[in-house]
Design an enzyme around this catalytic site. Structure first.
Site, PDB file in Angstrom:
ATOM      1  N   ASP A   1       2.428   2.014   3.324  1.00  0.00           N
ATOM      2  CA  ASP A   1       3.318   1.020   3.950  1.00  0.00           C
ATOM      3  C   ASP A   1       4.754   1.459   3.693  1.00  0.00           C
ATOM      4  OD1 ASP A   1       1.047  -0.551   4.219  1.00  0.00           O
ATOM      5  OD2 ASP A   1       1.535  -1.830   2.502  1.00  0.00           O
TER       6      ASP A   1
ATOM      7  N   HIS B   1       0.884  -1.165   0.000  1.00  0.00           N
ATOM      8  CA  HIS B   1       0.000   0.000   0.000  1.00  0.00           C
ATOM      9  C   HIS B   1       0.922   1.215   0.000  1.00  0.00           C
ATOM     10  CE1 HIS B   1      -2.219  -3.043   2.393  1.00  0.00           C
ATOM     11  NE2 HIS B   1      -3.321  -2.534   1.876  1.00  0.00           N
TER      12      HIS B   1
HETATM   13  C1  XLS Z   1      -7.373  -6.917   4.445  1.00  0.00           C
HETATM   14  C2  XLS Z   1      -6.865  -7.118   3.105  1.00  0.00           C
HETATM   15  C3  XLS Z   1      -5.755  -6.167   2.684  1.00  0.00           C
HETATM   16  C4  XLS Z   1      -5.590  -6.183   1.193  1.00  0.00           C
HETATM   17  C5  XLS Z   1      -4.837  -5.033   0.635  1.00  0.00           C
HETATM   18  O1  XLS Z   1      -8.070  -7.752   5.002  1.00  0.00           O
HETATM   19  O2  XLS Z   1      -6.480  -8.438   2.965  1.00  0.00           O
HETATM   20  O3  XLS Z   1      -4.580  -6.496   3.331  1.00  0.00           O
HETATM   21  O4  XLS Z   1      -4.984  -7.361   0.767  1.00  0.00           O
HETATM   22  O5  XLS Z   1      -5.420  -3.825   0.912  1.00  0.00           O
END
Ligand code: XLS
Ligand code: NI
Ligand code: NI
Length: 445
Positions: A113, A110
């Site tokens: 991140d 993201h």
């Molecule tokens: C949350 C999601 C998230 C997505 C990416 O439950 O899995 O981590 O994979 O935004």
């Protein structure tokens, strides 16, 4: 794509661990693969290409173990700097050290991140550009690629009522600016795909929600994002990641079938596919196998977020996958339907809160990669050497009859099959033999 070499920054964070290699299942080395042998060819492809394993930046390098009841437990040394720019660089050094030591060909992120969000849109954009430049260097040095990028449209309080589906246009526009920046970063880094996971795209109460309007807005938003990325030369896939709930009470992208219906309704089928996650499948009261099959049926099986839930807890525990039996069932479908389209296997999983050693991150990923590798080998053997397929085909063999074919091909009417039934009497009882099918997996494990 494969990893060129181990990449260290100024500091070595994972001291004492070198490049993890395949040693076979006789090895007792906890830092070796027992089944994952990237170059081994199974079902006509190298393992590395079957899986395209990716490391999730958020859990692995940002997730410090805090939960609603307690503070962080993990002292990640790369997070110690007080300066957000330096901290982001340190984190990326740690990330590329880990990714290259584990030998994963990809990572996923993201926007925030990579670097902390700034206190204005401008500052956030500047930060993202800074760290994208650094990521570019790291990728070039290592040969590691970006499987997908995404924007975090759920953590900041501004998104408490949703992002693309927020009732306030100001927030929708802000989310647009963020997605634009995240797309730019993804494209610059050669990202192969771009993900939308709508954690806050949903509602807490229908009383204050115009669902139809919000869904229309989501459709518009996705079209805009797609049009922008295409205009910038992005050739990859867009993925929607279904999840039924958490953090919203009800999320619009509930499960694979719901998302496919949405994509059809809003004319997004040509550009969007699905990124399926194990723990999201089980939260939706499905198996992952079910979700994978539903996506494959629609030709939309794009990518997977690998993890597992917990039999007793009802939330997204995001544990590392280790249930080989379950993975075999998934790999059977994957092999039979031609695999993932454009995506790979991203470990959207976290070590437990009390797994506080840096080495635990290695054990977790080695375990996950080995579990998938073993499942692939077993699934391939089942398809090649067992009577699994013929047993299943046999259940449908009556459709090979003249009347059965006429039905399948749309050449018979309801009167025709009624007449057929009248002349054939009561159908015989035919066992589904579920236990026999289940035993095949155990036999080949
Ligand atoms: C949350 C999601 C998230 C997505 C990416 O439950 O899995 O981590 O994979 O935004
Ligand atoms: Ni996920
Ligand atoms: Ni998840």
């Amino acid at each position: 794509m494969s990893v060129k070499k181990v990449i260290l920054g100024d500091t070595e964070f994972f001291k004492g661990v070198s490049r993890v290699t395949y040693e076979g299942n006789e090895s007792d080395n906890p830092f070796a693969f027992k089944y994952y042998d990237p170059e081994r060819v199974v079902a006509g492809r190298k393992m590395v290409d079957h899986f395209k394993f990716a490391i999730a930046y958020w859990h692995t390098f940002c997730g410090t173990g805090g939960d609603p009841f307690g503070l962080a437990t993990k002292d990640f040394p790369w997070l110690s700097s007080g300066d957000p720019y330096q901290r982001a660089k340190d984190k990326m050094d740690a990330a590329f050290e880990f990714i290259t030591k584990i030998g994963a060909p990809y990572y996923c992120f993201h926007d925030f991140d990579l670097i902390d969000e700034g206190d204005s849109l401008q500052e956030s954009g500047k930060r993202l550009q800074f760290i994208t430049d650094y990521a570019q260097e790291k990728q070039d040095e290592s040969g590691v690629g970006l499987l997908w990028g995404t924007a975090n449209l759920f953590s900041n309080p501004r998104y408490m009522n949703g992002a693309a589906t927020n009732p306030d246009f100001n927030v929708v526009a802000y989310a647009g600016a963020q997605v634009k920046n995240a797309l730019d970063a993804t494209i610059r880094l050669g990202g192969e795909n771009y993900v939308f996971w709508g954690g806050r795209e949903g509602y807490m109460s229908l009383l204050n929600t115009d669902m139809k309007k919000e869904l229309d807005h989501m459709g518009r938003f996705l079209h805009m994002a797609k049009d922008y990325a295409r205009s910038q030369g992005f050739k990859g896939n867009f993925f929607i990641e279904p999840k039924p709930m958490e953090p919203s009470k009800h999320q619009y992208d509930f499960d694979a079938a719901t998302v496919i219906g949405f994509l059809r309704e809003y004319d997004l089928m040509d550009d969007f596919k699905l990124n399926l996650e194990f723990n999201h499948a089980t939260l939706a009261q499905h198996t992952m196998q079910h979700e994978v099959q539903v996506a494959a049926n629609a030709g939309l099986l794009g990518s997977m977020d690998a993890n597992r839930g917990d039999y007793q807890n009802g939330w997204d525990t995001d544990q590392f996958p280790n249930n080989v039996y379950e993975l075999v069932e998934v790999m059977l479908i994957l092999l039979e339907t031609g695999g993932l389209q454009g995506g790979g296997i991203n470990f959207d999983a976290k070590t437990r809160r009390n797994s506080t050693d840096l080495n635990d991150i290695f054990y977790a990923h080695i375990g996950g990669m080995d579990a998938f590798a073993r499942a692939l080998i077993v699934a391939d053997k089942i398809l090649e050497s067992s009577n699994y397929k013929s047993l299943r085909n046999e259940r449908y063999s009556s459709f090979g009859s003249v009347e059965g074919k006429a039905f399948e091909q749309g050449r018979s009417t309801l009167q025709d099959i009624a007449a057929f039934a009248a002349s054939h009497g009561d159908p015989e009882k035919i066992s589904g033999r579920q236990e026999l099918f289940e035993n095949i997996i155990n036999q080949y494990l």
